[in-house]
Motif scaffolding. Sequence first.
Motif, PDB file in Angstrom:
ATOM      1  N   GLN A 126     -27.892 -16.979  20.948  1.00 17.68           N
ATOM      2  CA  GLN A 126     -28.083 -18.364  20.624  1.00 17.68           C
ATOM      3  C   GLN A 126     -27.783 -18.559  19.036  1.00 17.68           C
ATOM      4  O   GLN A 126     -27.830 -17.632  18.446  1.00 17.68           O
ATOM      5  CB  GLN A 126     -29.599 -18.615  20.722  1.00 17.68           C
ATOM      6  CG  GLN A 126     -29.982 -18.655  22.317  1.00 17.68           C
ATOM      7  CD  GLN A 126     -31.446 -19.338  22.451  1.00 17.68           C
ATOM      8  OE1 GLN A 126     -32.188 -19.474  21.517  1.00 17.68           O
ATOM      9  NE2 GLN A 126     -31.867 -19.802  23.605  1.00 17.68           N
ATOM     10  N   PRO A 127     -27.618 -19.621  18.687  1.00 17.11           N
ATOM     11  CA  PRO A 127     -27.281 -20.109  17.338  1.00 17.11           C
ATOM     12  C   PRO A 127     -28.294 -19.621  16.422  1.00 17.11           C
ATOM     13  O   PRO A 127     -28.082 -19.467  15.301  1.00 17.11           O
ATOM     14  CB  PRO A 127     -26.775 -21.687  17.302  1.00 17.11           C
ATOM     15  CG  PRO A 127     -26.388 -21.779  18.547  1.00 17.11           C
ATOM     16  CD  PRO A 127     -27.358 -20.957  19.554  1.00 17.11           C
ATOM     17  N   THR A 172     -28.940 -18.200  12.249  1.00 11.31           N
ATOM     18  CA  THR A 172     -29.310 -18.945  11.040  1.00 11.31           C
ATOM     19  C   THR A 172     -30.813 -18.744  10.760  1.00 11.31           C
ATOM     20  O   THR A 172     -31.224 -17.760   9.860  1.00 11.31           O
ATOM     21  CB  THR A 172     -29.142 -20.451  11.524  1.00 11.31           C
ATOM     22  OG1 THR A 172     -29.892 -20.519  12.854  1.00 11.31           O
ATOM     23  CG2 THR A 172     -27.739 -20.754  11.779  1.00 11.31           C
ATOM     24  N   ILE A 173     -31.815 -19.355  11.453  1.00 15.51           N
ATOM     25  CA  ILE A 173     -33.146 -19.290  10.950  1.00 15.51           C
ATOM     26  C   ILE A 173     -33.853 -18.043  11.270  1.00 15.51           C
ATOM     27  O   ILE A 173     -34.682 -17.443  10.548  1.00 15.51           O
ATOM     28  CB  ILE A 173     -34.077 -20.471  11.518  1.00 15.51           C
ATOM     29  CG1 ILE A 173     -34.055 -20.286  13.054  1.00 15.51           C
ATOM     30  CG2 ILE A 173     -33.378 -21.729  10.922  1.00 15.51           C
ATOM     31  CD1 ILE A 173     -35.042 -21.492  13.598  1.00 15.51           C
ATOM     32  N   ALA A 180     -32.846 -11.092  13.961  1.00 14.51           N
ATOM     33  CA  ALA A 180     -31.849 -10.853  14.989  1.00 14.51           C
ATOM     34  C   ALA A 180     -31.355  -9.238  14.597  1.00 14.51           C
ATOM     35  O   ALA A 180     -30.956  -8.583  15.437  1.00 14.51           O
ATOM     36  CB  ALA A 180     -30.782 -11.824  14.702  1.00 14.51           C
ATOM     37  N   LYS A 181     -31.180  -9.105  13.208  1.00 18.64           N
ATOM     38  CA  LYS A 181     -30.708  -7.776  12.540  1.00 18.64           C
ATOM     39  C   LYS A 181     -31.463  -6.626  13.130  1.00 18.64           C
ATOM     40  O   LYS A 181     -31.135  -5.576  13.673  1.00 18.64           O
ATOM     41  CB  LYS A 181     -30.455  -7.651  11.247  1.00 18.64           C
ATOM     42  CG  LYS A 181     -29.502  -8.628  10.810  1.00 18.64           C
ATOM     43  CD  LYS A 181     -29.324  -8.440   9.042  1.00 18.64           C
ATOM     44  CE  LYS A 181     -28.420  -9.528   8.625  1.00 18.64           C
ATOM     45  NZ  LYS A 181     -28.642  -9.469   7.219  1.00 18.64           N
TER      46      LYS A 181
END
Length: 456
Positions: free
Chosen positions: A98-99, A103-104, A109-110
């Motif tokens: 997902q985008p 971003t936020i 995510a990493k």
Amino acid sequence: MSHSDPMLKIAVVGHTNAGKTSLLRTLLQSREFGEVDQRPSTTRNVLEQGVSLNTAQIMSFYDTPGLESGSDLYAELDQLGEQYRHDGPAQIRAFLAQPEAETIFAQEAKVMRQLLQSDAAFYVIDCRDPVLPKYQDELHVLARCGKPLLPVLNFTAAHGNRERDWQQALAKLNLHAVVAFDTVTPPEGGERQLLQSLAVVLPSAQPKLEKLIAHRYREREQRRQRALQAIAEMLTDVAGMRHRVPLDANEDVLEREVAALQNRVRRREHEAVQDLLARFAFLPNDAVFELVDIGSGQWHDDLFASDTLKVWSKDTGFGVGAGAAAGAGIDLMVGGMSLGLAAALGAAAGGLYQSWRHFGEKLKQRIQGERELGVDPATLATIAGRQLYLLEQLSQRGHAATDAVAIAKEHRLSRDGFRNIEKILAPVMQDQPDLDKQKIIQELAKYLRELTDNKR
């Protein structure tokens, strides 16, 4: 590495400033890995560091960014639908597509991507913090990656830590294999326990981890033995230092020679300190003496300051006969000169000197017409005590520690502790002919090993 023996990949995850990089510094025995700071999000990207055994890399650690939005991410994942109810890794992959993952939730995510690619993870906890919902949410999110998690309770040596509360909270999440490992002052055998606990949650890695544990133990013992050998070499060098001055030299000449010999002693001790720091993979300014700025290489009169050696002499029974009584730390051996005249000249030069304390008639005849300066026992005992104290501290010190080891005047050997060292070094201090210096060094290193073993 062969396909039958794949390299282990261990992620190190946790909340911002929990001590992830500090843990890796200690495990990797490197003060220079990563960046340690009290500011949030010091680690912005995943950092990899390999671990080798007999020149072959057997595992990699991955230092990940700190989690900051665990509760928000937990809520975000719940919106992905029922289809992922029983497939946590699939849910995490769907989130990463997902985008918002760019971003936020880019930092989180990493962490998720690295954990999915790893075999297991250390979840580092600052156990000085209370058990908050955001930490529990983080653990729920990490668990959905489907990889074994080993919680590591950091800062357990801190006063008022909440180790017990964290143990109870982790048990409620079915995380019972928990390791208490203070990265600044690791417990005795802490690294072994940490790696053994990793083998519990990752049984397939047990043979490799056991080999690493045995290898690290041998490394520590070899490092310690070589450090004791280096200390023995330094003490032998200092004990054998001599400056000869003409019998008719005036007080200015004598004073200059005393200062020159003191500087030689300081430089040799400084070299030994730097050698110990390097052997244990610490930085040059990770140890300081009182009133000494090692980082800039400027040595003040700490070793030969009157309060340092006077206190040592008084407390340990050397008495006023030692050169330390006036802060010189130097013996004056005289050929053809009375003790009273030698003491008078020495006092005028800034120290109280003593004549032929360790030297027989044979030596007096050999140096007839000269005066010989050498290092006195009080100074040698002070240096020995400082070096052994530093060795003890470095052996126990984690590489996450940022404060320098402070070596004070009190860190010295007692008179009894120095007696055998003085006996071993006597042939060097007496400048006996046909010295077997290497034999003396080996004997001294062996005794220092026994002396330090008794304190462990």
